[in-house]
Write a protein that holds these residues in place. Structure first.
Motif, short mmCIF file in Angstrom:
data_model
loop_
_atom_site.label_atom_id
_atom_site.label_comp_id
_atom_site.label_asym_id
_atom_site.label_seq_id
_atom_site.Cartn_x
_atom_site.Cartn_y
_atom_site.Cartn_z
N GLU A 117 -14.06 -65.05 -78.94
CA GLU A 117 -12.51 -64.94 -79.28
C GLU A 117 -11.87 -66.75 -78.75
N PRO A 118 -12.53 -67.69 -78.07
CA PRO A 118 -12.65 -68.94 -77.79
C PRO A 118 -12.38 -69.53 -79.36
N LYS B 270 -27.42 -61.08 -81.50
CA LYS B 270 -25.55 -60.49 -81.64
C LYS B 270 -25.33 -62.10 -81.37
N ASN B 271 -25.93 -63.16 -81.95
CA ASN B 271 -24.99 -64.82 -82.03
C ASN B 271 -24.75 -64.30 -83.60
N PHE B 272 -25.76 -64.25 -84.22
CA PHE B 272 -25.51 -64.41 -85.39
C PHE B 272 -23.83 -63.26 -86.07
N ASP B 273 -24.40 -62.17 -85.49
CA ASP B 273 -23.19 -60.48 -85.10
C ASP B 273 -21.74 -61.71 -84.94
N ALA B 274 -21.75 -62.65 -83.85
CA ALA B 274 -20.34 -62.96 -83.00
C ALA B 274 -20.53 -63.68 -84.30
N MET B 275 -21.41 -64.94 -85.14
CA MET B 275 -20.63 -65.35 -86.32
C MET B 275 -20.32 -64.75 -87.28
N SER C 10 -17.98 -62.62 -87.14
CA SER C 10 -17.06 -61.99 -86.48
C SER C 10 -16.25 -62.85 -86.85
N MET C 11 -16.81 -64.08 -86.13
CA MET C 11 -16.18 -65.47 -86.11
C MET C 11 -15.40 -65.90 -86.99
#
Ligand code: SAM
Ligand code: DTB
Ligand code: SF4
Length: 330
Positions: free
Chosen positions: A92-93, A122-127, A129-130
């Protein structure tokens, strides 16, 4: 009848070459400046008749603690400048920053991870989503995060990633003086994976790291003999930060940046040549010469990854003074 024919040429009329030799490129870099500028500008006006400049904003999502030994980088654990200790940003940020960049007029949002390579989890999943979030805002999305696998490239493509940045940094010959923990060949393979997944390539380098003119020609030759050319080519001037192995190097002569940009423009007429790190050290006039010589993109926003960049208002004034086109009203 105008004395100079400035009519835009179609892709078929402006010949794209992929067989540039080291000698030809060296000759271009060495040309009398006025002749080099003239040749670059003729091509630039034909390929980009409106002098459109793309504004790309940059955000470091994962800062510092990187296992590579890149001699110029503040984020390497081998350098005492290592800026680790900051928490990774969450989705989100990051999207909040992307929204602000869009409001300020950016066209592209680039996100950086100080990694040797992407790891699943999880870091790649966040990438991913970004990337999806940035695309939903209507911005181009670019990621720079080191090496990746075919599967990861495919997932990034599916998430809508526009471009992946992975620089060659310098010539194959000078490379070992700058980085020893990852080979030139590994970099080329990463670029192939990105290309195979259908993602645009953003690939360039840095000048001012003690390389010769032939090294610069050699870097440009690797880029300009790729078929297709990289869609975007960042040209960085070394920002010599205290604590890095290259801290004592002087800032490159600004006309060397102009020559590098002009030569890149001649070799790769349709690529976006991005005037990247080091803009703060360039005068307004030097930056305008770079824009005239063929730079059609800048990093826009107060910071790069760990160093600063000219302020937004200053850049708006610069672009207005240069009379180039951007997406927003000045
Ligand atoms: N870890 C990823 C990688 O190396 O691909 C992504 C981040 S890395 C900081 C992106 C690029 O920024 C580098 O390849 C280099 O060309 C450029 N860069 C980094 N530090 C720089 C500096 N001090 N001066 C100029 N360019 C720099
Ligand atoms: C590129 O070629 N330059 C940008 C972007 N790609 C990722 C990064 C410049 C970094 C400058 C040093 C810093 O801020 O740490
Ligand atoms: Fe790591 Fe990239 Fe910095 Fe090299 S340039 S140390 S790979 S963050």
């Amino acid at each position: 009848m105008p004395i100079i024919d400035t009519k835009p040429l179609s892709k078929e009329e402006l010949i794209l070459r992929y067989d540039w030799t080291l000698e030809e490129i060296g000759d271009l870099l060495n040309k009398p400046l006025m002749d080099l500028l003239w040749q670059a500008q003729l091509i630039h006006r034909k390929a980009n008749p409106g002098y459109k400049v793309q504004l790309a904003s940059l955000l470091s999502v994962k800062t510092g603690g990187c296992e590579e030994d890149c001699a110029y980088c503040t984020q390497s654990i081998y350098n005492s400048s290592d800026v680790s200790g900051q928490p990774d940003l969450s989705v989100e940020p990051v999207l909040e920053r992307a929204r602000a960049a869009k409001e300020a007029g950016a066209d592209r949002f680039c996100m950086g991870w100080a990694w040797r390579e992407i790891r699943d989890g999880k870091n790649f999943d966040a990438m991913l989503s970004m990337v999806r979030g940035v695309r939903e805002l209507g911005l181009e999305a670019c990621v720079t995060a080191g090496m990746l696998t075919d599967e990861q490239a495919k997932r990034l493509a599916e998430a809508g990633l526009t471009a992946y940045n992975h620089n060659l940094d310098t010539s194959p010959e000078h490379y070992e003086k700058i980085i020893t923990t990852r080979t030139y060949q590994e970099r080329i393979e990463t670029l192939f994976r990105v290309r195979n997944a259908g993602i645009s390539i953003c690939c360039g380098g840095i000048i001012g790291m003690g390389e010769s003119l032939i090294d610069r020609a050699s870097l440009l030759r690797v880029l300009a003999t790729m078929n297709p050319h990289p869609e975007s080519v960042p040209i960085n001037a070394l920002v010599a930060v205290e604590g890095t192995q290259l801290e004592a190097l002087p800032f490159v002569d600004s006309l060397e940046m102009v020559r590098m940009v002009a030569t890149a423009r001649i070799l790769m007429p349709y690529s976006r040549v991005r005037l990247s790190a080091g803009r703060e050290q360039l005068s307004k006039e030097a930056q305008i010469l770079c824009l005239q010589a063929g730079a059609d993109s800048i990093f826009y926003g107060d910071s790069l990854l760990t160093t600063s960049n000219p302020a937004i208002l200053e850049d708006r004034e610069l672009l207005a003074e240069a009379g180039v086109q951007v997406n927003w009203e000045l």
